[in-house]
Motif scaffolding. Structure first.
Motif, PDB file in Angstrom:
ATOM      1  N   ASP B 142       0.842  -1.208   0.000  1.00 54.21           N
ATOM      2  CA  ASP B 142       0.000   0.000   0.000  1.00 54.21           C
ATOM      3  C   ASP B 142       0.869   1.247   0.000  1.00 54.21           C
ATOM      4  O   ASP B 142       0.612   2.202  -0.737  1.00 54.21           O
ATOM      5  N   LEU B 143       1.908   1.223   0.838  1.00 55.53           N
ATOM      6  CA  LEU B 143       2.823   2.372   0.920  1.00 55.53           C
ATOM      7  C   LEU B 143       3.567   2.547  -0.401  1.00 55.53           C
ATOM      8  O   LEU B 143       3.747   3.670  -0.885  1.00 55.53           O
ATOM      9  N   PHE B 144       3.963   1.437  -0.996  1.00 56.96           N
ATOM     10  CA  PHE B 144       4.642   1.487  -2.292  1.00 56.96           C
ATOM     11  C   PHE B 144       3.778   2.225  -3.307  1.00 56.96           C
ATOM     12  O   PHE B 144       4.248   3.099  -4.032  1.00 56.96           O
ATOM     13  N   GLN B 145       2.508   1.896  -3.334  1.00 57.04           N
ATOM     14  CA  GLN B 145       1.618   2.533  -4.299  1.00 57.04           C
ATOM     15  C   GLN B 145       1.358   3.989  -3.967  1.00 57.04           C
ATOM     16  O   GLN B 145       1.405   4.854  -4.845  1.00 57.04           O
ATOM     17  N   SER B 146       1.071   4.262  -2.687  1.00 54.17           N
ATOM     18  CA  SER B 146       0.682   5.636  -2.355  1.00 54.17           C
ATOM     19  C   SER B 146       1.859   6.593  -2.329  1.00 54.17           C
ATOM     20  O   SER B 146       1.693   7.773  -2.627  1.00 54.17           O
ATOM     21  N   LYS B 147       3.053   6.102  -1.986  1.00 52.61           N
ATOM     22  CA  LYS B 147       4.177   7.022  -1.946  1.00 52.61           C
ATOM     23  C   LYS B 147       5.064   6.970  -3.184  1.00 52.61           C
ATOM     24  O   LYS B 147       5.444   7.984  -3.743  1.00 52.61           O
ATOM     25  N   PHE B 148       5.429   5.772  -3.605  1.00 51.37           N
ATOM     26  CA  PHE B 148       6.432   5.671  -4.664  1.00 51.37           C
ATOM     27  C   PHE B 148       5.836   5.715  -6.065  1.00 51.37           C
ATOM     28  O   PHE B 148       6.446   6.241  -6.984  1.00 51.37           O
ATOM     29  N   LEU B 149       4.665   5.114  -6.237  1.00 48.22           N
ATOM     30  CA  LEU B 149       4.068   5.140  -7.566  1.00 48.22           C
ATOM     31  C   LEU B 149       3.205   6.373  -7.771  1.00 48.22           C
ATOM     32  O   LEU B 149       3.313   7.045  -8.802  1.00 48.22           O
ATOM     33  N   LYS B 150       2.371   6.656  -6.782  1.00 42.19           N
ATOM     34  CA  LYS B 150       1.425   7.777  -6.858  1.00 42.19           C
ATOM     35  C   LYS B 150       0.709   7.726  -8.211  1.00 42.19           C
ATOM     36  O   LYS B 150       0.175   6.697  -8.615  1.00 42.19           O
ATOM     37  N   ASP B 151       0.705   8.878  -8.937  1.00 48.37           N
ATOM     38  CA  ASP B 151      -0.005   8.883 -10.226  1.00 48.37           C
ATOM     39  C   ASP B 151       0.947   8.788 -11.401  1.00 48.37           C
ATOM     40  O   ASP B 151       0.532   8.943 -12.546  1.00 48.37           O
ATOM     41  N   SER B 152       2.233   8.569 -11.138  1.00 49.46           N
ATOM     42  CA  SER B 152       3.193   8.524 -12.247  1.00 49.46           C
ATOM     43  C   SER B 152       3.167   7.172 -12.933  1.00 49.46           C
ATOM     44  O   SER B 152       2.691   6.192 -12.371  1.00 49.46           O
ATOM     45  N   SER B 153       3.702   7.140 -14.130  1.00 47.66           N
ATOM     46  CA  SER B 153       3.780   5.877 -14.849  1.00 47.66           C
ATOM     47  C   SER B 153       4.795   4.953 -14.194  1.00 47.66           C
ATOM     48  O   SER B 153       4.605   3.741 -14.142  1.00 47.66           O
ATOM     49  N   PHE B 154       5.900   5.569 -13.729  1.00 48.61           N
ATOM     50  CA  PHE B 154       6.959   4.801 -13.068  1.00 48.61           C
ATOM     51  C   PHE B 154       7.399   5.550 -11.818  1.00 48.61           C
ATOM     52  O   PHE B 154       7.005   6.683 -11.595  1.00 48.61           O
ATOM     53  N   ILE B 155       8.260   4.920 -11.015  1.00 45.97           N
ATOM     54  CA  ILE B 155       8.641   5.508  -9.725  1.00 45.97           C
ATOM     55  C   ILE B 155       9.265   6.891  -9.863  1.00 45.97           C
ATOM     56  O   ILE B 155       8.963   7.807  -9.102  1.00 45.97           O
ATOM     57  N   ALA B 156      10.152   7.078 -10.851  1.00 50.17           N
ATOM     58  CA  ALA B 156      10.854   8.356 -10.972  1.00 50.17           C
ATOM     59  C   ALA B 156      10.142   9.311 -11.918  1.00 50.17           C
ATOM     60  O   ALA B 156      10.638  10.399 -12.186  1.00 50.17           O
ATOM     61  N   GLY B 157       9.008   8.934 -12.460  1.00 48.72           N
ATOM     62  CA  GLY B 157       8.284   9.788 -13.391  1.00 48.72           C
ATOM     63  C   GLY B 157       7.768   9.010 -14.577  1.00 48.72           C
ATOM     64  O   GLY B 157       7.154   7.956 -14.432  1.00 48.72           O
ATOM     65  N   GLU B 158       8.028   9.570 -15.739  1.00 52.11           N
ATOM     66  CA  GLU B 158       7.424   8.972 -16.939  1.00 52.11           C
ATOM     67  C   GLU B 158       8.273   7.920 -17.628  1.00 52.11           C
ATOM     68  O   GLU B 158       7.864   7.339 -18.624  1.00 52.11           O
ATOM     69  N   GLU B 159       9.466   7.674 -17.085  1.00 48.95           N
ATOM     70  CA  GLU B 159      10.293   6.629 -17.689  1.00 48.95           C
ATOM     71  C   GLU B 159      10.741   5.616 -16.652  1.00 48.95           C
ATOM     72  O   GLU B 159      10.988   5.963 -15.489  1.00 48.95           O
ATOM     73  N   VAL B 160      10.907   4.377 -17.078  1.00 48.41           N
ATOM     74  CA  VAL B 160      11.321   3.302 -16.180  1.00 48.41           C
ATOM     75  C   VAL B 160      12.740   3.569 -15.685  1.00 48.41           C
ATOM     76  O   VAL B 160      13.543   4.235 -16.359  1.00 48.41           O
ATOM     77  N   SER B 161      13.051   3.067 -14.467  1.00 48.62           N
ATOM     78  CA  SER B 161      14.397   3.227 -13.915  1.00 48.62           C
ATOM     79  C   SER B 161      14.766   1.990 -13.105  1.00 48.62           C
ATOM     80  O   SER B 161      13.961   1.061 -12.981  1.00 48.62           O
ATOM     81  N   LEU B 162      15.960   2.018 -12.522  1.00 50.53           N
ATOM     82  CA  LEU B 162      16.427   0.927 -11.659  1.00 50.53           C
ATOM     83  C   LEU B 162      15.423   0.664 -10.539  1.00 50.53           C
ATOM     84  O   LEU B 162      15.267  -0.465 -10.077  1.00 50.53           O
ATOM     85  N   ALA B 163      14.744   1.724 -10.097  1.00 47.76           N
ATOM     86  CA  ALA B 163      13.795   1.573  -8.993  1.00 47.76           C
ATOM     87  C   ALA B 163      12.670   0.604  -9.367  1.00 47.76           C
ATOM     88  O   ALA B 163      12.335  -0.302  -8.602  1.00 47.76           O
ATOM     89  N   ASP B 164      12.104   0.783 -10.560  1.00 43.92           N
ATOM     90  CA  ASP B 164      11.010  -0.105 -10.980  1.00 43.92           C
ATOM     91  C   ASP B 164      11.519  -1.545 -11.136  1.00 43.92           C
ATOM     92  O   ASP B 164      10.810  -2.508 -10.812  1.00 43.92           O
TER      93      ASP B 164
END
Lengths: 241, 239
Positions: B142-164
Motif C-alpha cells: 500500500d505504501l509502495f503505491q501511495s508514496k512511490f508510484l502515486k499517479d506517475s507511470s513509473f517511480i521516478a516519473g514517466e520513464e522506467v528506472s532501476l527503482a522499478d
C-alpha cells in the motif's frame, strides 16, 4: 525557503545526515523532532514524509526521505568534496556496496541491541530473555566482523585513502549499541583506530556534538516516563519479542 | 564480466534483467542456492558474504545488487540509456530513495512471505506469524503505491528506472508462491505491465521462470539435506 532537515539525533541516519550537512557547511534549518515522543506521527510531519521516519528533508517543495538518498542528493546539489562520494567507478562502487549492505546488517543488528538493552526494559518493564540477547549479540558481532574483514580490511577508510559516505553511515550505526552501554570498540583495536580516523576526518567537535544525545542515552532513558511510551509496545512485541 | 546468479533470488533477477535488456556482455555463473553452493569453497573466493548476486569484472569483485546495477549503468553509458538512473537531481533522488527504502520494506516482507509460504508445513510457521507477515506485506505494498508510484507511470516519473526493476523483482517473489498481490489492484497491475513491456515480456518471463515454479522447493530441501540447515534460519524469522 531554506533547506529544512528534520532530525532526531538519537537516530543513526539522522546523525549521518547532520554531520554531512554541517561538515560541508550546507545551509539548513534544523527541524528538531523527537521520535520517542512520537512527533513522527503528527499531521505536519506526515506532509513531509508519509513513511513517518527521520531523517527527512524539504528543499523548496521537494521532499525526500532515506538518509542515503538525502546525502547523495546533498552531495550532488552542493558539489561537496569528491571523496565523500567518489566519481571513480570502482571507489564509488565500494561506497555503494557498503551503503546497500548496511541496511539489513549492521543497522538492523545495532538498532536491535539498543532496543533490547535500553528501550524494551524501560517500556515493557522486563529484561529481555538471555537467549534473545545472546542471539542479537551474535548477529551484531557477525556484522562487525564483516565491517572489519570485508569493508575495511587494511584500508584507512572503506573506499580507500579518504573518508566517504560509507564511513559516515557505518560509524553512526556502530555508535548506537555503544550508546546502550555496549563498548564494541573495546576488543576491536582496528575498528577503534578507524573510528578515530573518521572522528578526525569529520571534525572531533562535530562528531562528539552529534553523538552527545546517544552517548547520554542510558541516563536519559532511565529518566523517561515509561507510561508515555506505551505506544511502542505493539511494535516491540512484534519485532523483538 | 562474470555475474554469479541464482534466478530464484530477487536481486539476481534485477541484475540479470538489466544486463540482458541492455546487451551488457557477461558470463552467467550459476550458484545453486538450494544446494548451498554459496557456502562452497569456490564461491567463497568470490564473496565472503556468501550471498548472490556477485559481480567479477576483471579483478574487481562487487556484491549488492543495487551497487552492481549502479556500476553497470556507469560503466556502460553507450549501452544503458540514461533513464535507468537519471542524471536529473530530483529524479535520481527519487530512485535512490526507493532503492534505500526497499531493503527493509518490500524486500524484507516479500522474502519473509515467500519463505513462510514455501516452507510450510516443513517449517511450522504459527498462524499468527503467517498472518502478521502477510499484513506487513500488504501494508508495504500500500505504501509502495501511495508514496512511490502515486499517479506517475513509473517511480521516478514517466520513464522506467532501476527503482522499478528492483521493485518488480521483489514483488514477484511472493507471487511465486501463488499469492497474487496484483489481484484487485488495477493501478499496480498497470504498472507491472508497463515495466514488463519495457523489459520485454519474453525476457521478463524467462527471468521469473524458476520463481514461478517453486512448488517443489520444500521437497528439494528435504531430499538434499538442506532442510535441517534452513529450519533454524527460518524459525529465527518469526521467533
Amino acid at each position: 525557503m531554506a533547506l529544512e532537515i528534520y532530525l532526531d539525533l538519537f537516530s543513526q541516519p539522522c546523525r549521518s545526515v547532520y554531520i554531512f550537512a554541517k561538515k560541508n557547511n550546507i545551509p539548513f534549518e534544523f527541524k528538531k523532532i523527537s521520535l520517542l515522543e512520537g512527533h513522527q506521527y503528527g499531521e505536519d510531519f506526515g506532509k513531509i514524509n508519509m513513511m513517518r521516519k527521520a531523517p527527512a528533508i524539504r528543499d523548496g517543495d521537494f521532499c525526500l526521505a532515506e538518509s542515503v538518498a538525502i546525502m547523495q542528493y546533498l552531495a550532488e546539489k552542493f558539489q561537496t568534496p569528491a571523496h565523500w562520494y567518489p566519481s571513480d567507478l570502482q571507489q564509488r562502487a565500494r561506497v555503494n556496496e557498503y551503503l546497500s549492505w548496511q541496511h539489513m546488517a549492521i543497522r538492523m543488528h545495532g538498532s536491535k541491541i539498543f532496543w533490547l538493552r535500553l528501550l524494551i526494559p524501560k517500556i515493557m518493564g522486563v529484561e529481555v530473555p538471555q537467549d534473545k540477547m545472546d542471539a542479537a549479540l551474535e548477529d551484531l558481532n557477525g556484522s562487525l566482523k564483516l565491517v572489519e574483514d570485508k569493508f575495511l580490511q587494511d584500508r584507512p577508510f572503506i573506499a580507500g585513502e579518504q573518508v566517504s559516505l560509507a564511513d559516515l553511515v557505518a560509524i553512526v550505526e556502530i555508535m548506537q549499541p555503544v550508546g546502550s552501554g555496549l563498548d564494541v570498540f573495546e576488543s576491536r583495536p582496528r575498528l577503534a583506530a578507524w573510528r578515530e580516523r573518521v572522528r578526525v576526518a569529520v571534525g572531533t567537535e562535530l562528531f562528539d556534538e552529534a553523538h552527545k544525545d546517544i552517548l547520554a542515552a542510558q541516563e536519559m532513558v532511565k529518566n523517561m516516563d515509561a507510561s508515555k511510551m506505551q505506544v511502542f509496545k505493539p511494535k516491540i512485541l512484534k519485532l523483538f519479542l | 564480466m562474470e555475474l554469479y546468479l541464482d534466478l530464484h533470488s530477487q536481486p539476481c533477477r534485477s541484475v540479470y534483467l538489466l544486463a540482458k535488456r541492455t546487451g551488457i556482455p557477461f558470463t552467467f555463473k550459476s550458484v545453486d542456492l538450494s544446494a548451498g553452493q554459496q557456502f562452497g569453497e569456490d564461491f567463497g573466493k568470490v564473496s565472503v558474504v556468501r550471498k548472490v548476486p556477485a559481480m567479477k569484472d576483471g579483478d574487481f569483485i562487487l556484491t549488492e545488487s543495487v551497487a552492481i546495477l549502479q556500476y553497470m549503468v556507469e560503466k556502460f553509458p553507450q549501452l544503458v540509456p540514461g533513464h535507468w538512473y537519471p542524471s536529473d537531481l530530483q529524479r535520481r533522488a527519487l530512485v535512490n530513495e526507493f532503492l534505500s527504502w526497499q531493503h527493509t520494506a518490500l524486500r524484507a516482507h516479500g522474502s519473509k512471505v515467500f519463505w513462510f509460504r514455501r516452507m510450510f508445513p516443513s517449517v511450522a510457521v504459527p498462524k499468527e506469524k503467517m498472518d502478521s507477515a502477510l499484513e506487513d506485506l500488504k501494508q508495504t505494498m500500500d505504501l509502495f503505491q501511495s508514496k512511490f508510484l502515486k499517479d506517475s507511470s513509473f517511480i521516478a516519473g514517466e520513464e522506467v528506472s532501476l527503482a522499478d526493476l528492483v521493485a518488480i523483482v521483489e514483488i514477484m517473489q511472493p507471487v511465486g508462491t501463488g499469492l497474487d498481490v496484483f489481484e484487485g489492484q488495477p493501478a499496480l497491475s498497470a504498472w507491472r505491465e508497463r515495466v514488463k513491456k519495457v523489459i520485454g515480456e519474453e525476457l521478463f518471463d524467462e527471468a521469473h521462470q524458476s520463481i514461478m515454479n517453486v512448488d517443489c522447493l520444500a521437497k528439494t530441501f528435504q531430499d538434499n539435506g538442506m532442510l535441517e540447515f534452513l529450519k533454524p534460519r527460518i524459525n529465527k524469522m518469526f521467533t
